[in-house]
Write a protein that holds these residues in place. Structure first.
Motif, PDB file in Angstrom:
ATOM      1  N   ASP A  35     -87.675  74.592  35.057  1.00 47.95           N
ATOM      2  CA  ASP A  35     -87.317  74.641  36.617  1.00 47.95           C
ATOM      3  C   ASP A  35     -85.730  74.867  36.623  1.00 47.95           C
ATOM      4  O   ASP A  35     -84.739  73.998  36.754  1.00 47.95           O
ATOM      5  CB  ASP A  35     -87.306  72.991  36.886  1.00 47.95           C
ATOM      6  CG  ASP A  35     -86.921  72.941  38.553  1.00 47.95           C
ATOM      7  OD1 ASP A  35     -86.804  74.044  39.138  1.00 47.95           O
ATOM      8  OD2 ASP A  35     -86.740  71.811  39.190  1.00 47.95           O
ATOM      9  N   LEU A  36     -85.667  76.282  36.682  1.00 53.40           N
ATOM     10  CA  LEU A  36     -84.094  76.867  36.378  1.00 53.40           C
ATOM     11  C   LEU A  36     -83.337  76.631  37.363  1.00 53.40           C
ATOM     12  O   LEU A  36     -82.205  76.304  37.603  1.00 53.40           O
ATOM     13  CB  LEU A  36     -84.319  78.159  36.015  1.00 53.40           C
ATOM     14  CG  LEU A  36     -83.050  78.866  35.340  1.00 53.40           C
ATOM     15  CD1 LEU A  36     -83.005  77.954  33.957  1.00 53.40           C
ATOM     16  CD2 LEU A  36     -83.507  80.384  35.077  1.00 53.40           C
ATOM     17  N   ASN A  37     -83.933  76.721  38.738  1.00 48.77           N
ATOM     18  CA  ASN A  37     -83.188  76.419  40.111  1.00 48.77           C
ATOM     19  C   ASN A  37     -83.177  75.358  40.604  1.00 48.77           C
ATOM     20  O   ASN A  37     -82.694  74.889  41.724  1.00 48.77           O
ATOM     21  CB  ASN A  37     -83.651  77.592  40.970  1.00 48.77           C
ATOM     22  CG  ASN A  37     -84.993  77.399  41.465  1.00 48.77           C
ATOM     23  OD1 ASN A  37     -85.736  76.689  40.797  1.00 48.77           O
ATOM     24  ND2 ASN A  37     -85.534  78.288  42.301  1.00 48.77           N
ATOM     25  N   GLN A  38     -83.775  74.192  39.728  1.00 50.46           N
ATOM     26  CA  GLN A  38     -83.859  72.716  40.184  1.00 50.46           C
ATOM     27  C   GLN A  38     -84.210  72.604  41.599  1.00 50.46           C
ATOM     28  O   GLN A  38     -84.064  71.897  42.365  1.00 50.46           O
ATOM     29  CB  GLN A  38     -82.370  72.163  40.151  1.00 50.46           C
ATOM     30  CG  GLN A  38     -81.836  72.400  38.811  1.00 50.46           C
ATOM     31  CD  GLN A  38     -80.413  71.889  38.704  1.00 50.46           C
ATOM     32  OE1 GLN A  38     -79.499  71.783  39.436  1.00 50.46           O
ATOM     33  NE2 GLN A  38     -80.123  71.244  37.296  1.00 50.46           N
ATOM     34  N   GLY A  51     -73.493  70.990  28.040  1.00 49.01           N
ATOM     35  CA  GLY A  51     -73.526  69.609  28.491  1.00 49.01           C
ATOM     36  C   GLY A  51     -72.954  69.739  30.093  1.00 49.01           C
ATOM     37  O   GLY A  51     -72.451  68.536  30.355  1.00 49.01           O
ATOM     38  N   ASP A  52     -73.405  70.774  30.942  1.00 49.74           N
ATOM     39  CA  ASP A  52     -72.940  70.629  32.151  1.00 49.74           C
ATOM     40  C   ASP A  52     -74.177  70.254  33.259  1.00 49.74           C
ATOM     41  O   ASP A  52     -74.107  70.381  34.347  1.00 49.74           O
ATOM     42  CB  ASP A  52     -72.640  72.099  32.736  1.00 49.74           C
ATOM     43  CG  ASP A  52     -73.676  73.106  32.464  1.00 49.74           C
ATOM     44  OD1 ASP A  52     -74.755  72.656  31.980  1.00 49.74           O
ATOM     45  OD2 ASP A  52     -73.306  74.281  32.993  1.00 49.74           O
ATOM     46  N   GLN A  53     -75.247  69.757  32.509  1.00 51.11           N
ATOM     47  CA  GLN A  53     -76.311  69.011  33.196  1.00 51.11           C
ATOM     48  C   GLN A  53     -77.282  70.180  33.688  1.00 51.11           C
ATOM     49  O   GLN A  53     -77.994  69.997  34.875  1.00 51.11           O
ATOM     50  CB  GLN A  53     -75.790  67.975  34.371  1.00 51.11           C
ATOM     51  CG  GLN A  53     -74.752  67.184  33.886  1.00 51.11           C
ATOM     52  CD  GLN A  53     -75.603  66.131  32.689  1.00 51.11           C
ATOM     53  OE1 GLN A  53     -76.753  65.681  32.793  1.00 51.11           O
ATOM     54  NE2 GLN A  53     -74.733  66.066  31.402  1.00 51.11           N
ATOM     55  N   LEU A  55     -74.879  79.466  33.328  1.00 49.78           N
ATOM     56  CA  LEU A  55     -74.608  79.883  34.761  1.00 49.78           C
ATOM     57  C   LEU A  55     -73.478  78.883  35.108  1.00 49.78           C
ATOM     58  O   LEU A  55     -73.412  77.768  35.110  1.00 49.78           O
ATOM     59  CB  LEU A  55     -76.012  79.653  35.719  1.00 49.78           C
ATOM     60  CG  LEU A  55     -75.884  79.743  37.110  1.00 49.78           C
ATOM     61  CD1 LEU A  55     -75.671  81.373  37.334  1.00 49.78           C
ATOM     62  CD2 LEU A  55     -76.961  79.232  37.784  1.00 49.78           C
ATOM     63  N   ASN A  56     -72.336  79.740  35.588  1.00 51.14           N
ATOM     64  CA  ASN A  56     -71.440  79.246  36.226  1.00 51.14           C
ATOM     65  C   ASN A  56     -70.906  80.014  37.394  1.00 51.14           C
ATOM     66  O   ASN A  56     -70.855  81.154  37.455  1.00 51.14           O
ATOM     67  CB  ASN A  56     -70.003  79.368  35.049  1.00 51.14           C
ATOM     68  CG  ASN A  56     -70.275  78.299  33.920  1.00 51.14           C
ATOM     69  OD1 ASN A  56     -70.308  77.135  34.159  1.00 51.14           O
ATOM     70  ND2 ASN A  56     -70.319  78.831  32.696  1.00 51.14           N
TER      71      ASN A  56
END
Length: 405
Positions: A279-282, A334-336, A354-355
């Motif tokens: 689930d990449l785009n949550q 570690g950015d959740q 992704l940032n």
């Protein structure tokens, strides 16, 4: 067979694999503060292809299962047979089964291949077992975890009529509450009694497993990705299968006892062996993360199974035929949010993050080995995901790339 104890003397390579290399315009890789240190888990195997990550001993920490298979071309160091191992971090490698293929009528004697693996509790005793394809001997095999370190693992043959079995996954395909197995089979000349490429599923009836064809003699004779996943979110899993030669993704949806094939338009998996879902785009729905010869992409099926929305993660500027070994997903920094780890055969392992709605790609390791198999796990229990890489030719080595805190 008698299980051996843990083998000491894990090979430590201890080379720093910094991600701070210079700009690579041909791959789109940029420097990063994240670095990885390489350690060897098992080196110099006769043939290596595939592993599973799971908590086999029930202590709350993941281990690795893998096999040292055998080929006549690399037979100097040991005799015929595939050695199935479980690796426990900081404890070494334990031989759990010596696979001699004594169940098989296949006359092949030049290779013994136990390859891609998954882990689930096949006998419902509370312990995770190893389920693997025996590509050389037309089989799907389960290695049964006894649940005690002083007891022997045993082997169960789920199928010896799956010629050229090359990939597998599991899920409740018939809605009866237990776990079944989906298998893809390649066109292989040593298959017995003849090649039968395609997609099948094995129905779990307890002690008996029933072979069901879904689509045989498919044009996509190199279906290296097969995933059991609820793509449309209706509560029942589909089977997704992609090929690395023609580059097609097909979704097989079961209606009663009939499987409907849904081609996914706009997806090209050519040159990409092992793709994945996450689930990449949550949004609560699984997305398809895949490689092509020119980059890494992801597809959103929330609006349509046949016409997904495709987005680019990273493009290999100047590369049109890069071979992608495997894609794995996990939170590396570690950015959740999930990051994407992938390998390019004979170039190395990379990760993309992704940032601010922009993807950037960085090195895990620059390495000329053929990393066809990669995964992620918290190897040392420090809360950071590390990268597992297994090289096929030339070194046949299983490694961990430790994520530096």
């Amino acid at each position: 067979m008698t299980s051996a104890g843990w083998l000491s003397g894990v090979v430590i390579v201890a080379a720093v694999c910094s991600a701070s290399y210079a700009w690579e315009p041909a791959l789109g890789i940029t420097p990063s503060e994240t670095s990885f240190e390489r350690y060897g888990i098992m080196g110099g195997m006769t043939y290596a292809y595939g592993f599973a990550i799971a908590d086999f001993d029930g202590d709350g920490r993941d281990e690795l299962s893998f096999a040292d298979s055998w080929t006549k071309q690399r037979s100097l160091m040991r005799d015929w047979g595939a050695h199935v191992y479980v690796h426990k971090p900081r404890s070494g490698n334990r031989l759990v089964f010596n696979e001699m293929m004594d169940f098989s009528e296949n006359p092949t004697d030049g290779v013994v291949l136990v390859e891609r693996q998954v882990a689930f509790d096949i006998d419902a005793d509370g312990d995770l077992d190893i389920i693997a394809v025996a590509n050389s001997h037309d089989a799907v095999l389960a290695y049964i975890n006894p649940g005690r370190p002083d007891a022997d693992w045993t082997r169960r043959v789920l199928s010896n009529a799956t010629p050229g079995a090359v990939a597998l996954d599991y899920g409740d395909l018939d809605g009866d509450g237990d776990l079944d197995v989906a298998v893809s089979m390649r066109r292989q000349t040593t298959a017995y009694p003849f090649p039968m490429p395609g997609v099948v599923w094995l129905e779990n009836r307890g002690e008996e497993w029933i072979f069901h064809p879904i689509e045989l003699d498919t044009e996509s004779t190199e279906i290296r990705t097969i995933r059991v996943v609820d793509v449309d979110g209706d509560g029942s899993p589909e089977i997704a299968a992609s090929g690395m030669k023609l580059g097609l993704l097909s979704i097989y949806k079961r209606d009663e006892k009939i499987w409907q094939k849904i081609p996914a338009v706009g997806i090209n998996t050519k040159n990409s062996f092992h793709n994945t879902f996450a689930d990449l785009n949550q949004d609560g729905r699984p997305d398809f993360i895949f490689g092509s010869g020119d980059g890494i992409y992801w597809a959103d099926f929330s609006k349509s199974l046949s016409e997904p929305t495709v987005e680019k993660v990273t493009e290999f500027d100047g590369y049109k035929s890069a071979v992608i070994g495997e894609i794995a997903v996990g939170d590396i920094n570690g950015d959740q949010r999930d990051d994407i780890v992938f390998s390019i055969v004979n170039l190395g392992i990379m990760w993309s993050t992704l940032n601010d709605d922009q993807w950037s790609t960085h090195w895990v390791t620059r390495h000329e080995d053929s990393f066809y198999n990669v995964g992620v796990m918290d190897y040392d229990g420090d809360g950071l995901l590390d990268v597992i890489g297994e090289s096929e030719y030339p070194r046949h080595t299983l490694m961990v790339f430790h994520n530096q805190p």
